[in-house]
Design a protein around this motif. Sequence first.
Motif, PDB file in Angstrom:
ATOM      1  N   ILE A   2       2.876  -1.626  21.411  1.00 18.65           N
ATOM      2  CA  ILE A   2       1.983  -1.346  20.297  1.00 18.65           C
ATOM      3  C   ILE A   2       1.809   0.158  20.143  1.00 18.65           C
ATOM      4  O   ILE A   2       1.431   0.852  21.087  1.00 18.65           O
ATOM      5  CB  ILE A   2       0.611  -1.999  20.532  1.00 18.65           C
ATOM      6  CG1 ILE A   2       0.768  -3.509  20.710  1.00 18.65           C
ATOM      7  CG2 ILE A   2      -0.322  -1.699  19.383  1.00 18.65           C
ATOM      8  CD1 ILE A   2      -0.483  -4.193  21.154  1.00 18.65           C
ATOM      9  N   ASP A   3       2.081   0.677  18.933  1.00 19.77           N
ATOM     10  CA  ASP A   3       1.899   2.094  18.655  1.00 19.77           C
ATOM     11  C   ASP A   3       0.586   2.269  17.908  1.00 19.77           C
ATOM     12  O   ASP A   3       0.512   2.083  16.706  1.00 19.77           O
ATOM     13  CB  ASP A   3       3.065   2.624  17.811  1.00 19.77           C
ATOM     14  CG  ASP A   3       2.940   4.117  17.544  1.00 19.77           C
ATOM     15  OD1 ASP A   3       2.157   4.775  18.254  1.00 19.77           O
ATOM     16  OD2 ASP A   3       3.613   4.616  16.629  1.00 19.77           O
ATOM     17  N   SER A   4      -0.472   2.581  18.639  1.00 23.71           N
ATOM     18  CA  SER A   4      -1.788   2.687  18.021  1.00 23.71           C
ATOM     19  C   SER A   4      -2.645   3.672  18.792  1.00 23.71           C
ATOM     20  O   SER A   4      -2.646   3.690  20.027  1.00 23.71           O
ATOM     21  CB  SER A   4      -2.477   1.320  18.002  1.00 23.71           C
ATOM     22  OG  SER A   4      -3.814   1.445  17.573  1.00 23.71           O
ATOM     23  N   LEU A  45      -3.061  -7.031  14.685  1.00 22.19           N
ATOM     24  CA  LEU A  45      -2.700  -5.625  14.856  1.00 22.19           C
ATOM     25  C   LEU A  45      -1.587  -5.325  13.851  1.00 22.19           C
ATOM     26  O   LEU A  45      -0.551  -5.994  13.860  1.00 22.19           O
ATOM     27  CB  LEU A  45      -2.225  -5.360  16.280  1.00 22.19           C
ATOM     28  CG  LEU A  45      -3.226  -5.671  17.398  1.00 22.19           C
ATOM     29  CD1 LEU A  45      -2.548  -5.585  18.754  1.00 22.19           C
ATOM     30  CD2 LEU A  45      -4.409  -4.704  17.339  1.00 22.19           C
ATOM     31  N   VAL A  46      -1.795  -4.340  12.999  1.00 25.26           N
ATOM     32  CA  VAL A  46      -0.826  -4.057  11.943  1.00 25.26           C
ATOM     33  C   VAL A  46       0.357  -3.288  12.517  1.00 25.26           C
ATOM     34  O   VAL A  46       0.197  -2.219  13.100  1.00 25.26           O
ATOM     35  CB  VAL A  46      -1.467  -3.247  10.802  1.00 25.26           C
ATOM     36  CG1 VAL A  46      -0.439  -2.993   9.691  1.00 25.26           C
ATOM     37  CG2 VAL A  46      -2.679  -3.983  10.244  1.00 25.26           C
ATOM     38  N   GLY A  69      -3.783  -0.039   7.839  1.00 21.24           N
ATOM     39  CA  GLY A  69      -2.390   0.360   7.935  1.00 21.24           C
ATOM     40  C   GLY A  69      -1.854   0.239   9.348  1.00 21.24           C
ATOM     41  O   GLY A  69      -2.553  -0.215  10.269  1.00 21.24           O
ATOM     42  N   PRO A  70      -0.593   0.644   9.566  1.00 22.71           N
ATOM     43  CA  PRO A  70       0.035   0.536  10.883  1.00 22.71           C
ATOM     44  C   PRO A  70      -0.799   1.175  11.989  1.00 22.71           C
ATOM     45  O   PRO A  70      -1.335   2.277  11.828  1.00 22.71           O
ATOM     46  CB  PRO A  70       1.366   1.272  10.684  1.00 22.71           C
ATOM     47  CG  PRO A  70       1.665   1.095   9.228  1.00 22.71           C
ATOM     48  CD  PRO A  70       0.332   1.188   8.545  1.00 22.71           C
ATOM     49  N   GLY A  71      -0.917   0.473  13.098  1.00 21.40           N
ATOM     50  CA  GLY A  71      -1.693   0.962  14.229  1.00 21.40           C
ATOM     51  C   GLY A  71      -3.152   0.573  14.187  1.00 21.40           C
ATOM     52  O   GLY A  71      -3.882   0.789  15.153  1.00 21.40           O
ATOM     53  N   GLY A  96       4.572  -6.795   4.811  1.00 17.93           N
ATOM     54  CA  GLY A  96       3.980  -6.266   6.034  1.00 17.93           C
ATOM     55  C   GLY A  96       4.175  -7.179   7.222  1.00 17.93           C
ATOM     56  O   GLY A  96       4.683  -8.301   7.102  1.00 17.93           O
ATOM     57  N   GLU A  97       3.738  -6.678   8.370  1.00 20.08           N
ATOM     58  CA  GLU A  97       3.940  -7.412   9.624  1.00 20.08           C
ATOM     59  C   GLU A  97       2.776  -7.124  10.561  1.00 20.08           C
ATOM     60  O   GLU A  97       2.292  -5.988  10.640  1.00 20.08           O
ATOM     61  CB  GLU A  97       5.250  -6.952  10.252  1.00 20.08           C
ATOM     62  CG  GLU A  97       5.705  -7.719  11.454  1.00 20.08           C
ATOM     63  CD  GLU A  97       7.076  -7.250  11.913  1.00 20.08           C
ATOM     64  OE1 GLU A  97       7.176  -6.791  13.068  1.00 20.08           O
ATOM     65  OE2 GLU A  97       8.041  -7.324  11.116  1.00 20.08           O
ATOM     66  N   THR A  98       2.306  -8.159  11.236  1.00 24.80           N
ATOM     67  CA  THR A  98       1.238  -7.986  12.218  1.00 24.80           C
ATOM     68  C   THR A  98       1.598  -8.680  13.527  1.00 24.80           C
ATOM     69  O   THR A  98       2.491  -9.535  13.574  1.00 24.80           O
ATOM     70  CB  THR A  98      -0.096  -8.583  11.723  1.00 24.80           C
ATOM     71  OG1 THR A  98      -0.016 -10.018  11.734  1.00 24.80           O
ATOM     72  CG2 THR A  98      -0.455  -8.077  10.334  1.00 24.80           C
TER      73      THR A  98
END
Length: 225
Positions: A2-4, A45-46, A69-71, A96-98
């Motif tokens: 996960i990139d957050s 989680l986006v 948005g992402p993260g 999109g993807e979660t």
Amino acid sequence: MIDSQLFRGLPEAELRRLVSVARRRRFDRGEVVFHRGDPADSLHLVVKGRFTARVATQLGDTVTVAIHGPGEAFGELALVDAGAMRSTTVAAVEAGETLAIHRDDFGRVRREHPEVNEVLVRLLAARLRRSSDRLLEALFVPAEARVLRRLRELVELYGKSAPDTLIPLTQEDIAGLAGTSRATANRVLRAEEKRGTLRLARGRTLILDPADIARRTRSAAFDRP
């Protein structure tokens, strides 16, 4: 992985356990993730794309209250309240993807690995900070300044694509995010268009000078409280 920013600094083992119980979900443009009033049973989680969170008012209007948005994450309360219902309707702005984590799966990981509680603490702390910031802003920051703040945040969310940044949201969306009327948002956006910082089109806003908006919204006058 996960990139957050939410999980920066957490041990890799904790993140791997989290990902191990997540289910990857993909959504087409406009597809609803869940409706307001649905049983809340999972955190999202986006990974890719943006998602709108909307509510219907008593007058029948639909108001956009958040863009994820992402993260970022949405649906956090599902992890702590077994009887919770969804408070907003969330849908994909574009494909999109979660990563969806069911409450029961998260609970099992927490019982087996209590250190994963740090993930939940971070998620809820982030939600509390957002809610507190928005409350103070609504009480003390003029509506015109809130509109420009949302523009700055949307530029950061969508990223700068040379030479301009395209935000595929309506003026009603921007008004909802700023917590003001469409008329007020329209007045601010038209003034910015005359200033040359953006160009309005049907259902979207093209940001021409994000640096100017960022500079003015980060001044002392805009950053109160």
